[in-house]
Design a protein around this motif. Structure first.
Motif, short mmCIF file in Angstrom:
data_model
loop_
_atom_site.label_atom_id
_atom_site.label_comp_id
_atom_site.label_asym_id
_atom_site.label_seq_id
_atom_site.Cartn_x
_atom_site.Cartn_y
_atom_site.Cartn_z
N MET A 218 -3.79 29.93 50.78
CA MET A 218 -2.50 29.34 50.43
C MET A 218 -2.70 27.98 49.78
N HIS A 219 -1.98 27.76 48.69
CA HIS A 219 -2.09 26.51 47.95
C HIS A 219 -0.95 25.58 48.37
N ILE A 220 -1.28 24.35 48.76
CA ILE A 220 -0.29 23.39 49.23
C ILE A 220 -0.33 22.15 48.35
N PHE A 221 0.85 21.71 47.91
CA PHE A 221 0.99 20.42 47.25
C PHE A 221 1.37 19.38 48.30
N VAL A 222 0.62 18.29 48.35
CA VAL A 222 0.99 17.13 49.16
C VAL A 222 1.47 16.06 48.20
N LEU A 223 2.71 15.65 48.36
CA LEU A 223 3.30 14.65 47.48
C LEU A 223 3.17 13.28 48.12
N GLY A 224 2.31 12.45 47.53
CA GLY A 224 2.04 11.13 48.07
C GLY A 224 0.61 10.98 48.52
N SER A 225 -0.04 9.86 48.13
CA SER A 225 -1.45 9.65 48.48
C SER A 225 -1.66 8.35 49.25
N GLY A 226 -0.64 7.92 50.01
CA GLY A 226 -0.85 6.83 50.96
C GLY A 226 -1.68 7.34 52.13
N THR B 161 -4.36 11.66 54.74
CA THR B 161 -4.79 12.30 55.99
C THR B 161 -4.24 13.72 56.09
N THR B 162 -2.99 13.91 55.62
CA THR B 162 -2.42 15.26 55.62
C THR B 162 -3.26 16.21 54.79
N ALA B 163 -3.65 15.76 53.60
CA ALA B 163 -4.48 16.60 52.72
C ALA B 163 -5.82 16.92 53.38
N TYR B 164 -6.41 15.92 54.01
CA TYR B 164 -7.72 16.13 54.64
C TYR B 164 -7.64 17.18 55.74
N TYR B 165 -6.67 17.05 56.63
CA TYR B 165 -6.59 17.99 57.76
C TYR B 165 -6.15 19.38 57.31
N LEU B 166 -5.34 19.48 56.27
CA LEU B 166 -4.99 20.79 55.73
C LEU B 166 -6.22 21.46 55.13
N VAL C 83 -5.65 22.53 48.61
CA VAL C 83 -4.74 21.40 48.64
C VAL C 83 -4.85 20.58 47.36
N THR C 84 -3.67 20.21 46.82
CA THR C 84 -3.59 19.30 45.69
C THR C 84 -2.67 18.15 46.07
N VAL C 85 -3.14 16.92 45.89
CA VAL C 85 -2.35 15.73 46.15
C VAL C 85 -1.83 15.19 44.82
N ILE C 86 -0.55 14.86 44.78
CA ILE C 86 0.06 14.34 43.55
C ILE C 86 0.65 12.97 43.84
N ASP C 87 0.38 12.00 42.96
CA ASP C 87 0.87 10.65 43.18
C ASP C 87 1.07 9.94 41.84
N ARG C 88 2.05 9.04 41.79
CA ARG C 88 2.32 8.30 40.56
C ARG C 88 1.34 7.17 40.32
N GLN C 89 0.65 6.72 41.36
CA GLN C 89 -0.30 5.62 41.22
C GLN C 89 -1.63 6.11 40.65
N GLU C 90 -2.51 5.18 40.34
CA GLU C 90 -3.79 5.55 39.73
C GLU C 90 -4.88 5.85 40.76
#
Length: 418
Positions: free
Chosen positions: A1-9, A14-19, A26-33
Protein backbone atom coordinates in the motif's frame (compact mmCIF):
# COMPACT_ATOMS: atom_id res chain seq x y z
CA UNK A 1 0.00 0.00 0.00
CA UNK A 2 1.26 3.43 -0.97
CA UNK A 3 0.79 6.20 1.62
CA UNK A 4 1.25 9.94 1.20
CA UNK A 5 2.35 11.76 4.35
CA UNK A 6 1.64 15.46 4.02
CA UNK A 7 4.18 17.44 6.04
CA UNK A 8 7.84 16.84 6.90
CA UNK A 9 8.12 18.33 10.38
CA UNK A 10 9.08 16.06 13.24
CA UNK A 11 5.57 14.55 13.31
CA UNK A 12 5.39 13.92 9.56
CA UNK A 13 8.91 12.52 9.40
CA UNK A 14 8.43 10.15 12.34
CA UNK A 15 5.12 9.05 10.82
CA UNK A 16 6.86 8.23 7.54
CA UNK A 17 9.62 6.34 9.32
CA UNK A 18 7.30 4.11 11.36
CA UNK A 19 5.02 3.45 8.39
CA UNK A 20 8.04 2.38 6.34
CA UNK A 21 9.12 0.06 9.16
CA UNK A 22 5.69 -1.59 8.84
CA UNK A 23 6.45 -2.31 5.18
CA UNK A 24 4.36 0.42 3.57
CA UNK A 25 5.49 2.38 0.53
CA UNK A 26 5.69 5.98 1.76
CA UNK A 27 6.06 9.36 0.08
CA UNK A 28 6.41 12.56 2.11
CA UNK A 29 5.30 15.82 0.48
CA UNK A 30 6.23 19.27 1.80
CA UNK A 31 6.38 22.85 0.53
CA UNK A 32 9.75 23.50 2.18
CA UNK A 33 13.13 22.57 0.72
CA UNK A 34 13.88 20.05 3.49
CA UNK A 35 12.53 18.46 6.67
CA UNK A 36 11.87 20.35 9.92
CA UNK A 37 12.17 23.86 8.50
CA UNK A 38 9.09 25.32 10.20
CA UNK A 39 7.78 24.61 13.73
CA UNK A 40 10.33 21.83 14.35
CA UNK A 41 13.31 23.98 13.40
CA UNK A 42 14.17 25.80 16.64
CA UNK A 43 11.76 24.64 19.33
CA UNK A 44 12.63 24.53 23.03
CA UNK A 45 14.47 21.22 22.67
CA UNK A 46 12.47 19.25 25.24
CA UNK A 47 11.24 15.68 25.33
CA UNK A 48 9.07 16.24 28.38
CA UNK A 49 6.44 13.57 29.06
CA UNK A 50 6.39 14.42 32.75
CA UNK A 51 5.63 18.06 31.96
CA UNK A 52 2.81 17.20 29.55
CA UNK A 53 -0.11 19.36 30.67
CA UNK A 54 -2.95 21.12 28.86
CA UNK A 55 -3.00 24.89 28.73
CA UNK A 56 -6.68 24.57 29.62
CA UNK A 57 -6.43 24.32 33.40
CA UNK A 58 -8.55 25.56 36.30
CA UNK A 59 -7.88 29.23 36.92
CA UNK A 60 -6.21 29.88 33.57
CA UNK A 61 -8.73 32.48 32.30
CA UNK A 62 -8.00 34.69 35.33
CA UNK A 63 -4.27 34.01 35.07
CA UNK A 64 -4.37 34.96 31.39
CA UNK A 65 -5.73 38.40 32.26
CA UNK A 66 -2.98 38.87 34.85
CA UNK A 67 -0.29 37.66 32.42
CA UNK A 68 -1.34 40.15 29.75
CA UNK A 69 -0.98 42.98 32.25
CA UNK A 70 2.65 42.04 32.96
CA UNK A 71 5.49 43.89 31.25
CA UNK A 72 7.09 40.61 30.20
CA UNK A 73 3.95 38.59 29.57
CA UNK A 74 4.10 34.90 28.61
CA UNK A 75 0.83 35.38 26.71
CA UNK A 76 0.29 37.57 23.65
CA UNK A 77 -3.35 37.98 22.67
CA UNK A 78 -4.27 39.97 19.58
CA UNK A 79 -7.76 40.00 18.05
CA UNK A 80 -8.05 39.00 14.41
CA UNK A 81 -10.95 38.85 11.97
CA UNK A 82 -10.78 35.03 11.98
CA UNK A 83 -13.77 33.57 13.84
CA UNK A 84 -11.86 30.31 14.44
CA UNK A 85 -9.63 32.23 16.86
CA UNK A 86 -12.59 33.06 19.13
CA UNK A 87 -14.13 29.60 18.82
CA UNK A 88 -10.82 28.00 19.78
CA UNK A 89 -10.47 30.30 22.81
CA UNK A 90 -14.03 29.49 23.90
CA UNK A 91 -13.38 25.73 23.55
CA UNK A 92 -10.23 26.12 25.63
CA UNK A 93 -12.13 28.02 28.34
CA UNK A 94 -14.74 25.22 28.47
CA UNK A 95 -11.90 22.80 29.29
CA UNK A 96 -10.66 24.94 32.20
CA UNK A 97 -12.25 22.83 34.92
CA UNK A 98 -10.84 20.10 37.20
CA UNK A 99 -12.63 17.20 35.50
CA UNK A 100 -11.59 18.11 31.95
CA UNK A 101 -8.07 18.96 33.08
CA UNK A 102 -7.60 15.53 34.65
CA UNK A 103 -8.93 13.73 31.56
CA UNK A 104 -6.83 15.78 29.15
CA UNK A 105 -3.64 15.54 31.18
CA UNK A 106 -3.97 11.76 31.45
CA UNK A 107 -4.30 11.48 27.68
CA UNK A 108 -1.31 13.72 27.09
CA UNK A 109 0.89 11.92 29.61
CA UNK A 110 -0.20 8.53 28.22
CA UNK A 111 0.94 9.43 24.71
CA UNK A 112 4.04 11.31 25.92
CA UNK A 113 5.32 8.50 28.15
CA UNK A 114 4.81 6.00 25.34
CA UNK A 115 6.59 8.31 22.93
CA UNK A 116 9.58 8.69 25.25
CA UNK A 117 9.89 4.89 25.33
CA UNK A 118 9.73 4.84 21.52
CA UNK A 119 12.48 7.47 21.27
CA UNK A 120 14.65 5.51 23.70
CA UNK A 121 14.16 2.37 21.60
CA UNK A 122 14.87 4.26 18.38
CA UNK A 123 18.10 5.65 19.81
CA UNK A 124 19.17 2.20 20.99
CA UNK A 125 18.42 0.60 17.61
CA UNK A 126 19.85 3.26 15.31
CA UNK A 127 22.31 5.33 17.35
CA UNK A 128 20.58 8.48 16.12
CA UNK A 129 22.46 11.57 17.38
CA UNK A 130 20.96 15.00 18.09
CA UNK A 131 22.98 16.47 21.00
CA UNK A 132 20.64 14.58 23.29
CA UNK A 133 20.84 14.44 27.07
CA UNK A 134 18.90 12.20 29.44
CA UNK A 135 19.14 14.28 32.61
CA UNK A 136 15.55 15.25 33.34
CA UNK A 137 13.59 18.51 33.59
CA UNK A 138 13.36 20.90 36.55
CA UNK A 139 10.27 23.10 36.83
CA UNK A 140 11.18 26.13 38.95
CA UNK A 141 8.68 27.93 41.17
CA UNK A 142 9.17 31.51 42.32
CA UNK A 143 6.10 31.53 44.59
CA UNK A 144 4.99 29.16 47.32
CA UNK A 145 1.51 29.14 45.80
CA UNK A 146 2.95 27.64 42.61
CA UNK A 147 4.78 24.95 44.54
CA UNK A 148 1.68 24.12 46.58
CA UNK A 149 -0.43 23.92 43.42
CA UNK A 150 1.71 21.20 41.84
CA UNK A 151 -0.16 18.55 43.83
CA UNK A 152 -2.81 18.08 41.11
CA UNK A 153 -0.10 17.31 38.55
CA UNK A 154 1.72 15.00 40.95
CA UNK A 155 -1.46 12.98 41.40
CA UNK A 156 -1.64 12.26 37.66
CA UNK A 157 2.07 11.44 37.57
CA UNK A 158 1.60 8.94 40.38
CA UNK A 159 -1.37 7.34 38.62
CA UNK A 160 0.74 6.97 35.46
CA UNK A 161 3.75 5.65 37.36
CA UNK A 162 5.90 8.63 36.31
CA UNK A 163 8.79 9.29 38.73
CA UNK A 164 9.26 12.78 40.17
CA UNK A 165 11.01 14.68 42.94
CA UNK A 166 10.03 17.79 44.89
CA UNK A 167 13.20 19.83 45.46
CA UNK A 168 14.20 22.57 47.86
CA UNK A 169 16.85 25.10 46.90
CA UNK A 170 19.74 22.85 47.81
CA UNK A 171 18.18 20.01 45.88
CA UNK A 172 17.85 22.22 42.82
CA UNK A 173 21.54 23.17 42.97
CA UNK A 174 22.58 19.52 43.18
CA UNK A 175 21.28 19.10 39.62
CA UNK A 176 21.68 22.63 38.26
CA UNK A 177 24.70 24.31 39.91
CA UNK A 178 24.55 27.08 37.32
CA UNK A 179 21.58 28.49 39.24
CA UNK A 180 23.72 29.35 42.26
CA UNK A 181 23.63 33.07 41.51
CA UNK A 182 19.82 33.24 41.28
CA UNK A 183 18.68 30.39 43.55
CA UNK A 184 17.19 32.75 46.15
CA UNK A 185 14.58 33.82 43.58
CA UNK A 186 13.04 30.33 43.76
CA UNK A 187 11.17 28.57 46.55
CA UNK A 188 11.38 25.04 45.17
CA UNK A 189 10.97 22.85 42.11
CA UNK A 190 9.46 19.74 40.58
CA UNK A 191 12.02 17.46 38.94
CA UNK A 192 11.06 14.93 36.27
CA UNK A 193 14.07 12.61 35.94
CA UNK A 194 12.88 10.70 32.86
CA UNK A 195 12.60 13.78 30.63
CA UNK A 196 15.18 14.33 27.90
CA UNK A 197 16.60 17.14 25.78
CA UNK A 198 18.19 17.73 22.40
CA UNK A 199 18.00 19.53 19.07
CA UNK A 200 14.71 18.63 17.33
CA UNK A 201 15.96 19.89 13.96
CA UNK A 202 19.03 17.63 14.13
CA UNK A 203 16.83 14.72 15.21
CA UNK A 204 14.36 15.18 12.35
CA UNK A 205 17.10 15.61 9.74
CA UNK A 206 18.81 12.43 10.94
CA UNK A 207 15.53 10.49 11.04
CA UNK A 208 14.68 11.65 7.51
CA UNK A 209 17.94 10.07 6.36
CA UNK A 210 17.06 6.85 8.18
CA UNK A 211 13.62 6.96 6.58
CA UNK A 212 15.19 7.32 3.13
CA UNK A 213 17.32 4.25 3.87
CA UNK A 214 14.07 2.43 4.70
CA UNK A 215 12.65 3.39 1.29
CA UNK A 216 10.74 6.60 2.03
CA UNK A 217 10.64 9.14 -0.79
CA UNK A 218 10.62 12.86 -0.01
CA UNK A 219 9.17 15.44 -2.38
CA UNK A 220 10.25 18.91 -1.28
CA UNK A 221 9.36 22.31 -2.75
CA UNK A 222 5.90 20.94 -3.56
CA UNK A 223 2.80 23.03 -2.90
CA UNK A 224 -0.03 20.97 -1.41
CA UNK A 225 -3.28 22.52 -2.62
CA UNK A 226 -6.36 20.43 -1.86
CA UNK A 227 -7.89 16.97 -1.71
CA UNK A 228 -10.02 15.34 -4.38
CA UNK A 229 -12.72 13.17 -2.81
CA UNK A 230 -15.72 11.02 -3.78
CA UNK A 231 -17.95 8.41 -2.14
CA UNK A 232 -16.29 8.53 1.27
CA UNK A 233 -12.75 8.21 -0.06
CA UNK A 234 -9.90 10.52 -0.94
CA UNK A 235 -9.28 10.18 -4.67
CA UNK A 236 -6.04 12.13 -4.63
CA UNK A 237 -4.32 15.35 -3.61
CA UNK A 238 -3.53 18.30 -5.86
CA UNK A 239 0.19 19.04 -5.68
CA UNK A 240 1.83 21.77 -7.77
CA UNK A 241 -1.36 21.91 -9.83
CA UNK A 242 -1.40 18.18 -10.60
CA UNK A 243 -3.49 15.39 -9.09
CA UNK A 244 -1.26 12.89 -7.27
CA UNK A 245 -2.71 9.61 -6.02
CA UNK A 246 -1.94 7.05 -3.34
CA UNK A 247 -3.84 4.37 -1.45
CA UNK A 248 -3.98 6.31 1.83
CA UNK A 249 -3.15 9.80 3.11
CA UNK A 250 -1.90 11.20 6.42
CA UNK A 251 -2.30 14.89 7.25
CA UNK A 252 0.64 16.00 9.39
CA UNK A 253 0.63 19.67 8.43
CA UNK A 254 0.68 21.13 11.93
CA UNK A 255 -1.15 24.46 12.16
CA UNK A 256 -2.03 24.24 8.47
CA UNK A 257 -4.00 21.01 8.92
CA UNK A 258 -7.21 22.94 9.63
CA UNK A 259 -7.23 24.76 6.30
CA UNK A 260 -6.41 21.55 4.41
CA UNK A 261 -9.22 19.56 5.99
CA UNK A 262 -12.00 22.15 6.17
CA UNK A 263 -12.88 22.07 2.41
CA UNK A 264 -13.63 18.33 2.65
CA UNK A 265 -15.92 18.80 5.64
CA UNK A 266 -13.54 17.83 8.45
CA UNK A 267 -13.48 20.35 11.26
CA UNK A 268 -10.35 20.10 13.40
CA UNK A 269 -9.93 22.63 16.23
CA UNK A 270 -6.22 23.19 15.66
CA UNK A 271 -4.99 26.75 16.09
CA UNK A 272 -1.46 28.19 15.76
CA UNK A 273 0.14 29.26 19.04
CA UNK A 274 3.07 31.47 18.15
CA UNK A 275 6.22 30.73 20.12
CA UNK A 276 9.65 32.34 20.23
CA UNK A 277 13.12 31.02 20.86
CA UNK A 278 16.70 32.17 21.27
CA UNK A 279 19.68 29.96 20.47
CA UNK A 280 22.51 31.25 22.65
CA UNK A 281 26.21 30.27 22.49
CA UNK A 282 27.47 29.28 25.94
CA UNK A 283 29.92 31.76 27.44
CA UNK A 284 30.52 30.17 30.86
CA UNK A 285 29.98 26.45 31.42
CA UNK A 286 29.60 26.91 35.18
CA UNK A 287 26.68 29.34 34.70
CA UNK A 288 24.80 27.32 32.05
CA UNK A 289 22.03 24.72 32.48
CA UNK A 290 22.86 21.02 32.50
CA UNK A 291 19.51 19.86 31.12
CA UNK A 292 16.15 21.67 30.85
CA UNK A 293 14.99 24.28 33.36
CA UNK A 294 11.45 25.63 33.18
CA UNK A 295 10.62 28.95 34.79
CA UNK A 296 6.96 28.53 35.71
CA UNK A 297 6.35 32.23 36.25
CA UNK A 298 7.47 33.30 32.79
CA UNK A 299 6.51 30.03 31.03
CA UNK A 300 9.98 29.79 29.52
CA UNK A 301 12.22 26.75 29.00
CA UNK A 302 16.02 26.86 28.93
CA UNK A 303 17.57 23.74 27.44
CA UNK A 304 21.19 22.68 27.17
CA UNK A 305 22.72 21.50 23.90
CA UNK A 306 26.44 20.71 23.54
CA UNK A 307 27.71 24.28 23.19
CA UNK A 308 24.44 26.19 23.01
CA UNK A 309 21.43 27.05 25.14
CA UNK A 310 18.00 26.95 23.54
CA UNK A 311 15.49 29.25 25.23
CA UNK A 312 11.87 28.91 24.19
CA UNK A 313 8.62 30.34 25.42
CA UNK A 314 5.61 32.62 25.26
CA UNK A 315 2.42 31.96 23.37
CA UNK A 316 0.86 34.28 20.84
CA UNK A 317 -2.81 33.77 20.01
CA UNK A 318 -2.79 35.95 16.92
CA UNK A 319 -3.17 33.77 13.86
CA UNK A 320 -0.41 33.03 11.38
CA UNK A 321 1.70 36.08 12.15
CA UNK A 322 5.40 35.17 11.91
CA UNK A 323 6.85 38.61 12.57
CA UNK A 324 9.77 38.97 14.98
CA UNK A 325 9.49 41.99 17.23
CA UNK A 326 12.29 43.32 19.40
CA UNK A 327 10.10 43.61 22.50
CA UNK A 328 9.62 39.83 22.59
CA UNK A 329 13.34 39.28 22.21
CA UNK A 330 13.80 41.73 25.08
CA UNK A 331 11.44 39.60 27.20
CA UNK A 332 13.56 36.49 26.59
CA UNK A 333 16.73 38.43 27.39
CA UNK A 334 15.18 39.67 30.63
CA UNK A 335 14.15 36.18 31.74
CA UNK A 336 17.53 34.69 30.80
CA UNK A 337 19.25 37.22 33.04
CA UNK A 338 16.90 36.26 35.87
CA UNK A 339 17.84 32.58 35.60
CA UNK A 340 21.33 32.05 34.11
CA UNK A 341 22.99 35.50 34.01
CA UNK A 342 26.43 35.31 32.42
CA UNK A 343 25.82 31.82 31.04
CA UNK A 344 25.53 32.77 27.39
CA UNK A 345 26.43 35.30 24.73
CA UNK A 346 23.04 36.98 24.37
CA UNK A 347 24.45 39.47 21.87
CA UNK A 348 25.18 36.53 19.52
CA UNK A 349 21.83 34.77 19.99
CA UNK A 350 19.63 33.77 17.06
CA UNK A 351 16.00 34.89 17.38
CA UNK A 352 13.28 32.67 15.85
CA UNK A 353 9.53 32.14 15.84
CA UNK A 354 7.27 29.22 14.95
CA UNK A 355 3.60 28.22 15.06
CA UNK A 356 2.67 25.42 17.45
CA UNK A 357 -0.45 23.52 16.29
CA UNK A 358 -2.61 23.40 19.42
CA UNK A 359 -5.94 21.80 20.20
CA UNK A 360 -8.12 23.45 22.88
CA UNK A 361 -7.84 20.39 25.13
CA UNK A 362 -4.09 19.90 24.61
CA UNK A 363 -4.31 16.36 23.26
CA UNK A 364 -3.20 15.78 19.65
CA UNK A 365 -5.58 14.38 17.05
CA UNK A 366 -4.25 11.00 15.95
CA UNK A 367 -6.34 8.49 14.05
CA UNK A 368 -8.95 7.89 11.39
CA UNK A 369 -11.42 10.27 9.79
CA UNK A 370 -14.79 9.69 8.12
CA UNK A 371 -12.90 9.10 4.89
CA UNK A 372 -11.78 5.48 4.90
CA UNK A 373 -8.29 6.23 3.56
CA UNK A 374 -7.57 9.53 5.33
CA UNK A 375 -5.78 9.79 8.67
CA UNK A 376 -4.63 12.65 10.90
CA UNK A 377 -1.53 13.10 13.05
CA UNK A 378 -1.57 16.72 14.14
CA UNK A 379 -2.35 19.16 16.97
CA UNK A 380 0.55 18.38 19.31
CA UNK A 381 0.91 21.97 20.52
CA UNK A 382 4.13 22.62 22.42
CA UNK A 383 4.83 18.87 22.69
CA UNK A 384 5.37 17.94 19.05
CA UNK A 385 8.77 16.34 19.56
CA UNK A 386 7.78 14.87 22.92
CA UNK A 387 4.84 13.00 21.36
CA UNK A 388 6.18 12.51 17.83
CA UNK A 389 7.54 8.96 17.91
CA UNK A 390 4.68 7.68 20.06
CA UNK A 391 1.92 9.17 17.93
CA UNK A 392 3.69 8.01 14.74
CA UNK A 393 4.11 4.42 15.93
CA UNK A 394 0.56 4.45 17.33
CA UNK A 395 -0.82 5.61 13.96
CA UNK A 396 1.30 3.13 12.02
CA UNK A 397 -0.17 0.31 14.13
CA UNK A 398 -3.70 1.53 13.43
CA UNK A 399 -3.07 1.82 9.69
CA UNK A 400 -1.58 -1.67 9.65
CA UNK A 401 -4.70 -3.05 11.35
CA UNK A 402 -2.79 -3.85 14.53
CA UNK A 403 -3.63 -3.06 18.15
CA UNK A 404 -1.55 -0.11 19.48
CA UNK A 405 0.47 -0.66 22.63
CA UNK A 406 -1.45 1.99 24.55
CA UNK A 407 -5.15 2.68 24.99
CA UNK A 408 -6.80 4.41 22.01
CA UNK A 409 -9.27 6.31 24.20
CA UNK A 410 -9.49 10.01 23.45
CA UNK A 411 -7.01 10.42 20.60
CA UNK A 412 -9.08 10.63 17.43
CA UNK A 413 -11.60 13.19 16.24
CA UNK A 414 -14.56 11.41 17.82
CA UNK A 415 -13.83 13.03 21.20
CA UNK A 416 -15.15 16.33 19.87
CA UNK A 417 -18.51 14.84 18.93
CA UNK A 418 -19.06 13.05 22.25
Amino acid sequence: MHIFVLGSGVVGTTTAYYLAKKGFEVTVIDRQEGPALETSFANAGQISPGYASPWAAPGVPLKAIKWMLQKHSPLIMKPTSDLTQYRWIWQLIKNCNPKSYAINKERMVRMSEYSRDCIDQLRAETGIAYEGRQKGTIQLFRKQQQLDGVSKDVKVLEEMGTPYEILDRQGILSYEPGLSGTINEFVGALRLPNDETGDCFMFTQALANLAKEAGVKFKFNHSIDRFEYKNGQIQGVWVNGQLETADAYVVALGSYSTAMLKPIGIDVPIYPLKGFSLTIPISDESKAPQSTVLDETYKVALTRFDNRIRMGGMAGVNGFDLSLKQKYRDTLHEVFNHVFPGGGHLEEATFWTGLRPATPDGTPIVGKTRYSNLWINSGHGTLGWTMSCGSAKYLADLMAGEQPQISTEGFDLSRYSA
